[in-house]
Write an enzyme that holds these catalytic residues in place. Structure first.
Site, PDB file in Angstrom:
ATOM      1  N   ARG A 157      41.775  46.813  39.638  1.00 49.18           N
ATOM      2  CA  ARG A 157      43.153  46.598  40.120  1.00 49.18           C
ATOM      3  C   ARG A 157      43.769  45.405  39.364  1.00 49.18           C
ATOM      4  O   ARG A 157      43.140  44.800  38.498  1.00 49.18           O
ATOM      5  CB  ARG A 157      43.145  46.320  41.623  1.00 49.18           C
ATOM      6  N   ASP A 160      28.187  43.381  38.803  1.00 53.05           N
ATOM      7  CA  ASP A 160      28.510  42.013  39.199  1.00 53.05           C
ATOM      8  C   ASP A 160      28.347  41.148  37.959  1.00 53.05           C
ATOM      9  O   ASP A 160      27.218  40.985  37.455  1.00 53.05           O
ATOM     10  CB  ASP A 160      27.550  41.563  40.310  1.00 53.05           C
ATOM     11  N   VAL A 161      29.430  40.594  37.465  1.00 50.19           N
ATOM     12  CA  VAL A 161      29.361  39.859  36.188  1.00 50.19           C
ATOM     13  C   VAL A 161      28.526  38.587  36.278  1.00 50.19           C
ATOM     14  O   VAL A 161      28.188  38.003  35.251  1.00 50.19           O
ATOM     15  CB  VAL A 161      30.771  39.530  35.618  1.00 50.19           C
ATOM     16  N   TYR A 171      38.746  26.258  41.190  1.00 53.06           N
ATOM     17  CA  TYR A 171      39.398  27.236  40.309  1.00 53.06           C
ATOM     18  C   TYR A 171      39.969  26.552  39.060  1.00 53.06           C
ATOM     19  O   TYR A 171      39.845  27.047  37.939  1.00 53.06           O
ATOM     20  CB  TYR A 171      40.489  27.925  41.114  1.00 53.06           C
ATOM     21  N   LYS A 200      38.911  27.318  35.295  1.00 48.27           N
ATOM     22  CA  LYS A 200      39.874  27.864  34.331  1.00 48.27           C
ATOM     23  C   LYS A 200      40.052  26.945  33.118  1.00 48.27           C
ATOM     24  O   LYS A 200      40.365  27.413  32.029  1.00 48.27           O
ATOM     25  CB  LYS A 200      41.209  28.151  35.020  1.00 48.27           C
TER      26      LYS A 200
END
Ligand code: NAP
Length: 257
Positions: free
Chosen positions: A16, A65-66, A156, A160
């Site tokens: 998605r 699952d990475v 996060y 990132k």
């Protein structure tokens, strides 16, 4: 002729959102596509939804699952067996576990680091074997404007910005092997991820989007297609002299924040 005719593109977290929009763009431009996501049924259903005006799309969905090395290696075996190789990798899978630092749990820190950083590491390590052998490969990693700092996103934001350092290092190490590695850092993109943030803040989704549109010079939110266009450019042969870079695709939000 599509820009990616004969290429195989692997996109993580692509059932998605931005990942699916990117998969759709590659399919439209001639690539065979492997959609990777946690849930195999959702990945397969997304692969079946891909369309191309040029005709039938070759696409597979893989549950993976990475953050799990065995799961990643098994996914690459299937991709090579079913689609005949791999030329493009987009490390897009992501999660948020937002909280102010004093309330953030160790588990929320680890989860976010694992998906964004360990996930990109494992996928890239598996892909580079093929890329180096064939002296050709394109890697795009998803960073974020949050890399520059964002209240409630210590985990996060760190992940990132880590993605940007990872990308620069890939550029240095892999460039001599015909491999380009770049990052795209989106601003606010209308997806389930930002809808969930609205819910967490107790805001209506449309109101949240309107508020975020006001925060950038182009006065609209972004959509998965905006990111897909940038990713596709960076994976095209026109961009072969660009590596190790982070392209902000944020309607100019970074300029005014
Ligand atoms: P999204 O709609 O939440 O989609 C993320 C997808 O990644 C989901 O299908 C999710 O599966 C999957 N995923 C999560 N953990 C995974 C794992 N361990 N292995 C495989 N797949 C996994 O997110 P999005 O908004 O499209 O964001 C895509 C990327 O862009 C992320 O890296 C995000 O951080 C980045 N980004 C987004 C925005 C934005 O405004 N939307 C802005 C900047 C950067 P489940 O649903 O099963 O968990």
């Amino acid at each position: 002729m599509g820009r990616f005719d004969g290429r195989v593109a692997v996109i993580t977290g692509a059932a998605r959102g931005i990942g699916f929009g990117t998969a759709q763009r590659f399919a439209e431009e001639g690539a065979s596509v492997a959609i990777i996501d946690l849930d195999e049924a959702a990945a397969s259903e997304a692969a079946a939804r891909l369309t191309s005006s040029a005709g039938e799309v070759r696409a597979i969905g893989i549950g993976c699952d990475v953050t799990d090395a065995a799961s990643v290696d098994a996914a690459f075996e299937r991709i090579v067996a079913d689609l005949g190789g791999v030329h493009i990798l987009v490390n897009n899978a992501g999660i948020t576990r937002d909280n102010l630092l004093f309330k953030m749990t160790e588990q929320d820190w680890d989860l976010v680091m694992n998906v964004h950083l360990k996930g990109a590491f494992l996928m890239t390590k598996a892909a580079q074997k093929h890329f180096v052998a064939q002296k050709y490969g394109k890697i795009v990693n998803l960073s974020s404007v949050s890399a520059l700092g964002n209240r409630g996103q210590a985990n996060y934001s760190a992940a990132k910005m880590g993605v940007q350092g990872f990308t620069r290092t890939l550029g240095i190490e892999l460039g001599p092997f015909g491999i380009n590695a770049n990052a795209v850092a989106p601003g606010f993109i209308a997806t389930e991820m930002t809808d969930a943030t609205a819910a967490r803040l107790g805001l209506d989704v449309e109101e949240f989007r309107r508020l975020n549109a006001e925060n950038n010079p182009v006065k609209r939110v972004g959509f998965p297609e905006d990111i897909a266009a940038a990713v596709a450019f960076l994976c095209s042969d026109e961009a072969s002299y660009i590596t190790g870079q982070t392209l902000y695709v944020d309607g100019g939000a970074k300029l005014v924040s």
